[in-house]
Design an enzyme around this catalytic site. Structure first.
Site, PDB file in Angstrom:
ATOM      1  N   ASN A 151       8.711  -1.482  -5.407  1.00  0.00           N
ATOM      2  CA  ASN A 151       7.908  -0.055  -5.318  1.00  0.00           C
ATOM      3  C   ASN A 151       7.653   0.375  -3.831  1.00  0.00           C
ATOM      4  OD1 ASN A 151       6.488   2.233  -5.900  1.00  0.00           O
ATOM      5  ND2 ASN A 151       4.572   1.010  -6.435  1.00  0.00           N
ATOM      6  N   CYS A 175       5.522  -5.331   1.239  1.00  0.00           N
ATOM      7  CA  CYS A 175       6.004  -4.006   0.949  1.00  0.00           C
ATOM      8  C   CYS A 175       5.613  -3.406   2.187  1.00  0.00           C
ATOM      9  CB  CYS A 175       5.190  -3.576  -0.179  1.00  0.00           C
ATOM     10  SG  CYS A 175       6.197  -2.189  -0.921  1.00  0.00           S
ATOM     11  N   HIS A 188       7.844  -7.466  -4.134  1.00  0.00           N
ATOM     12  CA  HIS A 188       6.583  -7.950  -4.899  1.00  0.00           C
ATOM     13  C   HIS A 188       6.707  -9.436  -5.311  1.00  0.00           C
ATOM     14  CE1 HIS A 188       3.876  -4.509  -4.270  1.00  0.00           C
ATOM     15  NE2 HIS A 188       4.836  -3.923  -4.064  1.00  0.00           N
ATOM     16  N   GLU A 203       4.714 -11.430  -6.162  1.00  0.00           N
ATOM     17  CA  GLU A 203       3.269 -11.703  -7.113  1.00  0.00           C
ATOM     18  C   GLU A 203       3.364 -11.046  -8.454  1.00  0.00           C
ATOM     19  OE1 GLU A 203       2.810  -7.624  -6.294  1.00  0.00           O
ATOM     20  OE2 GLU A 203       3.518  -9.173  -5.126  1.00  0.00           O
ATOM     21  N   GLY A 208       0.908  -1.223   0.004  1.00  0.00           N
ATOM     22  CA  GLY A 208      -0.129  -0.009   0.107  1.00  0.00           C
ATOM     23  C   GLY A 208       0.906   1.342   0.076  1.00  0.00           C
ATOM     24  N   GLY A 233       9.236   3.669  -0.974  1.00  0.00           N
ATOM     25  CA  GLY A 233       9.917   4.728  -0.527  1.00  0.00           C
ATOM     26  C   GLY A 233      10.427   4.663   1.125  1.00  0.00           C
ATOM     27  N   PHE A 234       9.948   3.567   1.595  1.00  0.00           N
ATOM     28  CA  PHE A 234      10.306   3.542   3.130  1.00  0.00           C
ATOM     29  C   PHE A 234      10.936   2.297   3.257  1.00  0.00           C
ATOM     30  CE2 PHE A 234       7.228   6.742   3.003  1.00  0.00           C
ATOM     31  CZ  PHE A 234       7.517   7.833   3.959  1.00  0.00           C
ATOM     32  N   GLN A 294       6.683  -3.535   6.332  1.00  0.00           N
ATOM     33  CA  GLN A 294       7.063  -2.112   7.019  1.00  0.00           C
ATOM     34  C   GLN A 294       6.166  -2.107   8.311  1.00  0.00           C
ATOM     35  OE1 GLN A 294       6.466   0.811   4.291  1.00  0.00           O
ATOM     36  NE2 GLN A 294       8.029   0.105   2.997  1.00  0.00           N
TER      37      GLN A 294
END
Length: 343
Positions: free
Chosen positions: A268, A226, A310, A312, A197, A270-271, A230
């Site tokens: 994908n 993802c 990812h 998948e 997300g 950014g953290f 986190q």
């Protein structure tokens, strides 16, 4: 969905030559804010194309800009991090005063740091998922004989993740990002999935962490991808931090630390989870070979693990698909143990 609130810069020069079709959609609606291209969108030339990419953008209310030096922009992002930007269009062009207003709008736009975006990307009510992965000459099929029940907490889940579970004999119940732990456990799942997300995990964690902590206490198998990775890291006592430019694309090498095996992955984000912040009993399992950042973790002795990338990825790469098998095996073992204990 992980691109919510962001403008995508494409570095490949030819965008649009595959066209669009309903079968390849990965979310209920596109959440990106716009796109930047080097060349104008090319006409579709693929037997599966149903619509032109430009028309798809118009239909979905998205805008973009071409004739931009994307290599120069990419270098700028690489050196200085992702900037704020505005894409605007007006017949006849802009006067200097309007341009200054647009610049000011870009400067004042908040960064992703501290931004909660998962609720906007999440489902608003529980739903059942039975669709399996796409097959040549068959399209999508349905899982009609599930053996296990997975509850997927939707922070902005890609549909192909859910298809992987359905493919592996799982009934999937998708619930909103803020669905209470008590209600999740009342569904009697065999395992819980924490989805990908958008946004800052610390901001999403304000409501998500109490839920995840209660699920951890229950002993149920948990798998995160993802943002889910986190959030799991935060729930276990670790910390996350914003990266300079993040990881984007489908060619990222990841190494399994135990075996040394290297996977090519799609990413994908950014953290990232700070590996030094993880407490005893939480093990880093994978690392990025680009920058050494944490790409996977697991709880020692418990059926709890997550990855930053990812597995998948559709259309690929598929090196990491084994992670779904690993989770289903954990679910199977936990289900058998639970039945024995009950007896």
């Amino acid at each position: 969905p992980s691109y919510a609130g962001q403008i995508i810069t494409f570095t490949f020069p030819h965008i649009g030559n595959v066209g669009t079709n309903g079968e390849d959609i990965e979310a209920k609606e596109p959440l990106a804010s716009g796109l930047i291209l080097r060349d104008p969108i090319t006409p579709p030339d693929n037997y599966r194309a149903v619509d032109d990419f430009n028309q798809w953008l118009v239909t979905n209310g998205l805008t973009g800009i071409s004739r931009i030096d994307t290599r120069r922009l990419t270098r700028r992002i690489r050196l200085k991090g992702a900037p704020n930007g505005v894409i605007a269009f007006r017949k006849g062009g802009f006067d200097d005063a309007t341009i200054e207003k647009l610049k000011d709008k870009a400067k004042k736009h908040p960064s992703l740091n501290g931004m909660e975006l998962a609720k906007d990307a999440s489902t608003t009510a529980p739903l059942d998922w039975t669709e399996t992965r796409w097959a040549w000459n068959h399209g999508y099929r349905r899982q009609e004989k599930p053996k296990y029940h997975i509850v997927a907490i939707d922070y902005g889940a890609k549909m192909n993740i859910l298809r992987h579970f359905a493919e592996r004999a799982c009934k999937v119940t998708v619930v909103p990002a803020d669905y209470p732990a008590e209600k999740i456990l009342a569904l009697k799942p065999d395992g819980v999935f924490l989805s990908n997300g958008p946004g800052d995990p610390a901001a999403t964690g304000e409501y998500a962490l109490p839920i995840i902590k209660k699920l951890l206490e229950s002993g149920i198998p948990i798998f995160g991808i993802c943002l889910g990775h986190q959030l799991l890291g935060l729930a276990l006592g670790g910390k996350t931090e914003k990266m300079k430019q993040g990881h984007r694309g489908a060619n990222h090498p990841i190494q399994q630390l135990d075996s040394g095996r290297v996977e090519i992955t799609a990413q994908n984000h950014g953290f990232v989870v700070n590996p030094d912040s993880l407490p005893k009993g939480v093990k880093v399992t994978h690392k990025s070979l680009f920058d050494g950042t944490c790409a996977g973790l697991e709880v020692t002795g418990k059926p709890v693990f997550a990855v930053q990338y990812h597995p998948e990825a559709s259309p690929g790469p598929h090196d990491s698909g084994y992670l779904f098998d690993k989770f289903v095996q954990m679910v199977s073992a936990h289900t058998k143990t639970g039945k024995k204990n009950h007896e």
